[in-house]
Design a protein around this motif. Structure first.
Motif, PDB file in Angstrom:
ATOM      1  N   GLN A 308      -6.670  17.716   6.089  1.00  0.00           N
ATOM      2  CA  GLN A 308      -6.106  16.817   5.080  1.00  0.00           C
ATOM      3  C   GLN A 308      -6.927  15.541   4.948  1.00  0.00           C
ATOM      4  OE1 GLN A 308      -2.101  16.577   6.645  1.00  0.00           O
ATOM      5  NE2 GLN A 308      -1.356  18.181   5.269  1.00  0.00           N
ATOM      6  N   LEU A 309      -7.312  14.948   6.073  1.00  0.00           N
ATOM      7  CA  LEU A 309      -8.081  13.712   6.003  1.00  0.00           C
ATOM      8  C   LEU A 309      -9.493  13.971   5.477  1.00  0.00           C
ATOM      9  CD1 LEU A 309      -8.255  10.703   6.441  1.00  0.00           C
ATOM     10  CD2 LEU A 309      -8.842  11.119   8.849  1.00  0.00           C
ATOM     11  N   THR A 310     -10.118  15.035   5.948  1.00  0.00           N
ATOM     12  CA  THR A 310     -11.471  15.351   5.487  1.00  0.00           C
ATOM     13  C   THR A 310     -11.472  15.678   3.998  1.00  0.00           C
ATOM     14  OG1 THR A 310     -11.984  16.261   7.675  1.00  0.00           O
ATOM     15  CG2 THR A 310     -13.488  16.806   5.897  1.00  0.00           C
ATOM     16  N   THR A 311     -10.463  16.392   3.530  1.00  0.00           N
ATOM     17  CA  THR A 311     -10.371  16.719   2.107  1.00  0.00           C
ATOM     18  C   THR A 311     -10.175  15.468   1.274  1.00  0.00           C
ATOM     19  OG1 THR A 311      -9.404  18.883   2.646  1.00  0.00           O
ATOM     20  CG2 THR A 311      -9.143  18.099   0.388  1.00  0.00           C
ATOM     21  N   ALA A 312      -9.329  14.542   1.755  1.00  0.00           N
ATOM     22  CA  ALA A 312      -9.124  13.285   1.029  1.00  0.00           C
ATOM     23  C   ALA A 312     -10.434  12.507   0.928  1.00  0.00           C
ATOM     24  CB  ALA A 312      -8.053  12.451   1.726  1.00  0.00           C
ATOM     25  N   GLN A 313     -11.155  12.417   2.048  1.00  0.00           N
ATOM     26  CA  GLN A 313     -12.455  11.738   2.023  1.00  0.00           C
ATOM     27  C   GLN A 313     -13.400  12.403   1.025  1.00  0.00           C
ATOM     28  OE1 GLN A 313     -12.634  11.913   6.599  1.00  0.00           O
ATOM     29  NE2 GLN A 313     -14.095  10.313   6.060  1.00  0.00           N
ATOM     30  N   ALA A 314     -13.465  13.730   1.105  1.00  0.00           N
ATOM     31  CA  ALA A 314     -14.390  14.470   0.237  1.00  0.00           C
ATOM     32  C   ALA A 314     -14.024  14.288  -1.224  1.00  0.00           C
ATOM     33  CB  ALA A 314     -14.352  15.960   0.597  1.00  0.00           C
ATOM     34  N   HIS A 315     -12.745  14.341  -1.542  1.00  0.00           N
ATOM     35  CA  HIS A 315     -12.279  14.244  -2.922  1.00  0.00           C
ATOM     36  C   HIS A 315     -12.655  12.888  -3.523  1.00  0.00           C
ATOM     37  CE1 HIS A 315     -10.260  15.702  -6.325  1.00  0.00           C
ATOM     38  NE2 HIS A 315      -9.040  15.211  -6.105  1.00  0.00           N
ATOM     39  N   ILE A 316     -12.539  11.849  -2.719  1.00  0.00           N
ATOM     40  CA  ILE A 316     -12.860  10.507  -3.214  1.00  0.00           C
ATOM     41  C   ILE A 316     -14.374  10.293  -3.273  1.00  0.00           C
ATOM     42  CG2 ILE A 316     -12.663   8.045  -2.679  1.00  0.00           C
ATOM     43  CD1 ILE A 316      -9.854   8.735  -1.519  1.00  0.00           C
ATOM     44  N   LEU A 317     -15.080  10.707  -2.230  1.00  0.00           N
ATOM     45  CA  LEU A 317     -16.523  10.504  -2.205  1.00  0.00           C
ATOM     46  C   LEU A 317     -17.239  11.283  -3.301  1.00  0.00           C
ATOM     47  CD1 LEU A 317     -17.197  10.656   1.644  1.00  0.00           C
ATOM     48  CD2 LEU A 317     -17.477   8.648   0.175  1.00  0.00           C
ATOM     49  N   ARG A 318     -16.802  12.490  -3.583  1.00  0.00           N
ATOM     50  CA  ARG A 318     -17.511  13.302  -4.572  1.00  0.00           C
ATOM     51  C   ARG A 318     -17.253  12.789  -5.991  1.00  0.00           C
ATOM     52  NH1 ARG A 318     -14.829  16.360  -8.784  1.00  0.00           N
ATOM     53  NH2 ARG A 318     -12.638  16.231  -8.217  1.00  0.00           N
ATOM     54  N   THR A 319     -16.276  11.878  -6.163  1.00  0.00           N
ATOM     55  CA  THR A 319     -15.975  11.321  -7.480  1.00  0.00           C
ATOM     56  C   THR A 319     -17.073  10.371  -7.950  1.00  0.00           C
ATOM     57  OG1 THR A 319     -13.624  11.461  -6.968  1.00  0.00           O
ATOM     58  CG2 THR A 319     -14.233  10.063  -8.807  1.00  0.00           C
ATOM     59  N   ASP A 320     -17.713   9.698  -6.992  1.00  0.00           N
ATOM     60  CA  ASP A 320     -18.720   8.680  -7.319  1.00  0.00           C
ATOM     61  C   ASP A 320     -20.115   9.300  -7.237  1.00  0.00           C
ATOM     62  OD1 ASP A 320     -20.578   6.400  -7.004  1.00  0.00           O
ATOM     63  OD2 ASP A 320     -18.729   5.233  -6.914  1.00  0.00           O
ATOM     64  N   ALA A 322     -22.892   8.047  -6.441  1.00  0.00           N
ATOM     65  CA  ALA A 322     -23.662   7.580  -5.290  1.00  0.00           C
ATOM     66  C   ALA A 322     -23.277   8.301  -3.997  1.00  0.00           C
ATOM     67  CB  ALA A 322     -23.474   6.068  -5.119  1.00  0.00           C
ATOM     68  N   THR A 323     -22.095   8.877  -3.939  1.00  0.00           N
ATOM     69  CA  THR A 323     -21.634   9.527  -2.706  1.00  0.00           C
ATOM     70  C   THR A 323     -21.224  10.971  -2.948  1.00  0.00           C
ATOM     71  OG1 THR A 323     -19.390   8.674  -3.123  1.00  0.00           O
ATOM     72  CG2 THR A 323     -20.812   7.356  -1.689  1.00  0.00           C
ATOM     73  N   ARG A 324     -21.607  11.502  -4.096  1.00  0.00           N
ATOM     74  CA  ARG A 324     -21.143  12.845  -4.471  1.00  0.00           C
ATOM     75  C   ARG A 324     -21.611  13.908  -3.479  1.00  0.00           C
ATOM     76  NH1 ARG A 324     -22.758  17.055  -8.360  1.00  0.00           N
ATOM     77  NH2 ARG A 324     -20.852  18.019  -9.182  1.00  0.00           N
ATOM     78  N   ASP A 325     -22.863  13.862  -3.055  1.00  0.00           N
ATOM     79  CA  ASP A 325     -23.372  14.867  -2.123  1.00  0.00           C
ATOM     80  C   ASP A 325     -22.638  14.821  -0.787  1.00  0.00           C
ATOM     81  OD1 ASP A 325     -25.137  15.742  -4.012  1.00  0.00           O
ATOM     82  OD2 ASP A 325     -26.844  14.603  -3.229  1.00  0.00           O
ATOM     83  N   ASP A 326     -22.327  13.586  -0.313  1.00  0.00           N
ATOM     84  CA  ASP A 326     -21.553  13.462   0.929  1.00  0.00           C
ATOM     85  C   ASP A 326     -20.172  14.091   0.767  1.00  0.00           C
ATOM     86  OD1 ASP A 326     -23.585  12.132   2.208  1.00  0.00           O
ATOM     87  OD2 ASP A 326     -22.821  10.138   1.724  1.00  0.00           O
ATOM     88  N   GLY A 327     -19.567  13.881  -0.390  1.00  0.00           N
ATOM     89  CA  GLY A 327     -18.255  14.442  -0.646  1.00  0.00           C
ATOM     90  C   GLY A 327     -18.269  15.959  -0.644  1.00  0.00           C
ATOM     91  N   LEU A 328     -19.285  16.550  -1.272  1.00  0.00           N
ATOM     92  CA  LEU A 328     -19.373  18.008  -1.316  1.00  0.00           C
ATOM     93  C   LEU A 328     -19.616  18.585   0.080  1.00  0.00           C
ATOM     94  CD1 LEU A 328     -21.465  18.460  -4.573  1.00  0.00           C
ATOM     95  CD2 LEU A 328     -19.001  18.771  -4.278  1.00  0.00           C
ATOM     96  N   ARG A 329     -20.399  17.882   0.868  1.00  0.00           N
ATOM     97  CA  ARG A 329     -20.636  18.340   2.247  1.00  0.00           C
ATOM     98  C   ARG A 329     -19.337  18.319   3.048  1.00  0.00           C
ATOM     99  NH1 ARG A 329     -21.164  15.512   6.584  1.00  0.00           N
ATOM    100  NH2 ARG A 329     -21.533  13.578   5.444  1.00  0.00           N
ATOM    101  N   LEU A 330     -18.573  17.244   2.901  1.00  0.00           N
ATOM    102  CA  LEU A 330     -17.302  17.158   3.608  1.00  0.00           C
ATOM    103  C   LEU A 330     -16.311  18.214   3.121  1.00  0.00           C
ATOM    104  CD1 LEU A 330     -16.572  13.328   3.952  1.00  0.00           C
ATOM    105  CD2 LEU A 330     -17.208  14.943   5.738  1.00  0.00           C
ATOM    106  N   LEU A 331     -16.398  18.538   1.836  1.00  0.00           N
ATOM    107  CA  LEU A 331     -15.516  19.565   1.290  1.00  0.00           C
ATOM    108  C   LEU A 331     -15.801  20.908   1.954  1.00  0.00           C
ATOM    109  CD1 LEU A 331     -13.326  19.257  -0.862  1.00  0.00           C
ATOM    110  CD2 LEU A 331     -14.932  20.157  -2.535  1.00  0.00           C
ATOM    111  N   ASP A 332     -17.074  21.193   2.187  1.00  0.00           N
ATOM    112  CA  ASP A 332     -17.445  22.425   2.893  1.00  0.00           C
ATOM    113  C   ASP A 332     -16.903  22.422   4.321  1.00  0.00           C
ATOM    114  OD1 ASP A 332     -18.764  23.434   0.703  1.00  0.00           O
ATOM    115  OD2 ASP A 332     -20.741  22.708   1.323  1.00  0.00           O
TER     116      ASP A 332
END
Length: 390
Positions: A308-320, A322-332
């Motif tokens: 849940q926490l990792t998904t929340a981080q990924a969902h927010i990071l991939r929105t921007d 500048a941090t989209r790649d980090d978000g997609l990595r966390l989503l994986d």
């Protein structure tokens, strides 16, 4: 305490063992011959004492102390073979005394196993008990344990989160709710109403779930913590339904409740929910701020909390951008944990987020004074202060 309606040699032997008497001492205790006792023990369920001796055995059992009764019930449980001629012919007030204790202990172990997402172990514990007894044969304590088992089985199905599992969870909750209603335990009934509302939300019935949460948020049958949770879930359902501003207000109120109740983990989860609501509203600055609080204050103890926490981080990071790649990595990473832990609902949510990533990317921020979306990927993004859970 056990009551034997019709004695055979099987029950007589169990009583002797429970009283810890030799064959000779047991014969003297009952006032019968040693050969009679030997015959009972040889033939067991194939022989029956005479009516006058049946009464003597009744008296001996009634005068036995609690420890002897417990041993008697245990010996019968181990010796009886239902469906055969040597089956015990004894009527008990629900489960045996030791079975009550073991059943309750196993349910406590189920709660721990579910909190750790050890679904296989939880399932094995739950399968031991409800099928062993027919509900008409259970007294109030037995019915309580049966209803609690059924409710936990619903939790197991809900946590796994498959579509069929959600229907099964709903069925279990309804059954458990009926038993608790019969027993007159309003707190348990209200808790099951809360669980049923969660199933509605997970099934996509957002408006219906929100209304149910609103009712439960002011329901005195629930504890203050449960009422605060219901208020928080009003906000999550409304946010999923696109009502982000009102959802934020409701969740902020729930956050204050958790703070007043000194519930730091719930307080942290509330900030996680607020972060997602602000992300959906297009307010990334607030989303990052709330996420920072969630990361820095929460305690991640289980795979579900990590997902849940990792998904929340990924969902927010991939929105921007500048941090989209980090978000997609966390989503994986979140998807991998969800798959390994059999968290079907979370895995489907992650897949839904992935599908949105395949669409045209639209950053959720605007230039000051403009209604146009800003797409400058070089904009510096707020940074969260915690590392993704590993």
């Amino acid at each position: 305490m056990a009551t034997v309606h019709h004695w055979t040699g099987l029950e007589a032997k169990a009583l002797r063992l429970a009283l810890r008497l030799s064959v000779r001492a047991f014969a003297e205790h009952l006032g019968v011959g040693v050969r009679t006792i030997s015959k009972w023990e040889k033939l067991q369920g194939l022989t029956e004492p005479r009516p006058d001796t049946q009464a003597i055995l009744d008296t001996a059992l009634a005068r036995a102390n609690a420890a002897a009764h417990l041993r008697f019930e245990t010996f019968l449980s181990e010796a009886g073979h239902p469906g055969t001629e040597t089956a015990r012919r004894v009527t008990l007030a629900g489960p045996l005394a030791w079975e009550y204790e073991s059943w309750a202990d196993d349910l406590d172990r189920v709660v721990v196993a579910l909190s750790q997402q050890d679904f296989t172990f939880a399932d094995s514990l739950l399968s031991r008990w409800p099928s062993r007894f027919k509900t008409p044969d259970l007294d109030e304590k037995g019915l309580y344990l049966f209803a609690r088992s059924t409710a936990l089985l619903g939790d197991l199905k809900r946590y796994r989160g498959t579509p069929a599992g959600l229907l099964s969870a709903q069925h279990s909750y309804v059954g458990a709710r009926a038993v608790f209603t019969h027993l007159g335990i309003p707190r348990r009934v209200a808790q099951l109403d809360l669980s049923l509302a969660i199933v509605m939300e997970m099934s996509g019935e957002l408006e219906t779930a929100a209304r149910a949460y609103e009712t439960l948020a002011v329901d005195d049958r629930l504890s203050p913590r449960d009422r605060a949770s219901a208020r928080l879930w009003v906000g999550t359902a409304l946010s999923k339904d696109g009502q982000h501003e009102y959802a934020t207000r409701v969740m902020t109120a729930a956050t204050r409740d958790f703070e007043n109740l000194a519930e730091p983990d719930d307080w942290s989860v509330a900030h996680q929910k607020l972060a997602l609501a602000r992300r959906d509203a297009g307010d990334l600055t607030a989303a990052f701020r709330f996420l920072d609080v969630a990361c820095s204050t929460g305690t991640v103890r289980s795979p579900m909390q990590r997902v849940q926490l990792t998904t929340a981080q990924a969902h927010i990071l991939r929105t921007d951008p500048a941090t989209r790649d980090d978000g997609l990595r966390l989503l994986d990473e979140a998807a991998k944990i969800a798959a390994q832990s059999d968290l079907g609902h979370q895995l489907r949510s992650i897949e839904a987020i992935r599908r949105t990533c395949e669409c045209a990317f639209k950053p959720l921020h605007r230039r000051p004074g403009s209604t146009e979306w800003q797409t400058d990927a070089r904009r510096e993004s707020p940074r969260i202060s915690c590392r993704p859970p590993s």
